[in-house]
Design a protein around this motif. Sequence first.
Motif, PDB file in Angstrom:
ATOM      1  N   ASN A 144       0.859  -1.176   0.000  1.00  0.00           N
ATOM      2  CA  ASN A 144       0.000   0.000   0.000  1.00  0.00           C
ATOM      3  C   ASN A 144       0.904   1.237   0.000  1.00  0.00           C
ATOM      4  OD1 ASN A 144      -1.620   2.244   0.922  1.00  0.00           O
ATOM      5  ND2 ASN A 144      -3.169   0.755   1.533  1.00  0.00           N
ATOM      6  N   ILE A 145       0.876   1.966  -1.085  1.00  0.00           N
ATOM      7  CA  ILE A 145       1.715   3.152  -1.261  1.00  0.00           C
ATOM      8  C   ILE A 145       1.343   4.247  -0.272  1.00  0.00           C
ATOM      9  CG2 ILE A 145       2.333   4.997  -2.894  1.00  0.00           C
ATOM     10  CD1 ILE A 145       3.440   2.229  -3.679  1.00  0.00           C
ATOM     11  N   GLN A 146       0.062   4.348   0.068  1.00  0.00           N
ATOM     12  CA  GLN A 146      -0.409   5.457   0.887  1.00  0.00           C
ATOM     13  C   GLN A 146      -0.125   5.282   2.374  1.00  0.00           C
ATOM     14  OE1 GLN A 146      -4.480   6.269  -0.286  1.00  0.00           O
ATOM     15  NE2 GLN A 146      -3.896   6.562  -2.421  1.00  0.00           N
ATOM     16  N   ASN A 147      -0.099   4.044   2.869  1.00  0.00           N
ATOM     17  CA  ASN A 147       0.188   3.865   4.303  1.00  0.00           C
ATOM     18  C   ASN A 147       1.484   3.089   4.564  1.00  0.00           C
ATOM     19  OD1 ASN A 147      -0.363   1.115   4.004  1.00  0.00           O
ATOM     20  ND2 ASN A 147      -2.383   1.244   4.930  1.00  0.00           N
ATOM     21  N   HIS A 148       2.160   2.675   3.502  1.00  0.00           N
ATOM     22  CA  HIS A 148       3.460   1.993   3.568  1.00  0.00           C
ATOM     23  C   HIS A 148       3.392   0.638   4.282  1.00  0.00           C
ATOM     24  CE1 HIS A 148       5.222   5.582   1.906  1.00  0.00           C
ATOM     25  NE2 HIS A 148       4.588   6.280   2.828  1.00  0.00           N
ATOM     26  N   LYS A 149       2.248  -0.034   4.190  1.00  0.00           N
ATOM     27  CA  LYS A 149       2.102  -1.371   4.764  1.00  0.00           C
ATOM     28  C   LYS A 149       2.008  -2.388   3.640  1.00  0.00           C
ATOM     29  CE  LYS A 149      -0.217   0.171   8.960  1.00  0.00           C
ATOM     30  NZ  LYS A 149      -1.441   0.109   9.769  1.00  0.00           N
ATOM     31  N   SER A 150       2.378  -3.623   3.955  1.00  0.00           N
ATOM     32  CA  SER A 150       2.325  -4.671   2.938  1.00  0.00           C
ATOM     33  C   SER A 150       1.703  -5.936   3.507  1.00  0.00           C
ATOM     34  CB  SER A 150       3.727  -4.968   2.408  1.00  0.00           C
ATOM     35  OG  SER A 150       4.546  -5.468   3.444  1.00  0.00           O
TER      36      SER A 150
END
Length: 175
Positions: A144-150
């Motif tokens: 997720n580019i917006q929250n930097h989670k994967s």
Amino acid sequence: MYPNDIKGTKLLSYEVIGADDKQWLYLPALKRIKRISSRNKSGSFVASEFSYEDISSVNYKNYTYENEVKETIKNGKKYFEITRIPIDKHSGYSKQIIWIDKQNYLIRFGEYYDKHEKLLKKVSFTEYKKVDDIWRVIVIDVFNIQNHKSSKLILEKEKIHQNIANNNISKRALQ
């Protein structure tokens, strides 16, 4: 390998061509079955970066296609680059750009854009296997580019074309 609270989670998807898929989720930690509403497609799948839409069946009829197919090179390999627009008004995406391997025609990468046309997720379809002579993705990575989670999704057991009688599709059978 995975959080204990989602261990044993099962998803039943019933694909309906030209209409919303029917989905149910069994959560063993809660001993509960949840019906996934077609209006909640953009909701998080078991607190991951995947949405229910991401794990639904993908049928080309559920999209319109923008522009012409481009031939591109990514990481030294040749791909077809395709931009598709979800038809479903409840989709969490405004568009998806996918890269299809030119040799085997399998989707390898994707960029998914939110309703404000901002890049939301980068997806990698990293591993496939044949199930009943049909190539099925079994490992998907999403960032997720917006929250930097994967998150990583590994499909351990998948069955297709089971010819299940309607009376065998029940909450009890999912458990």
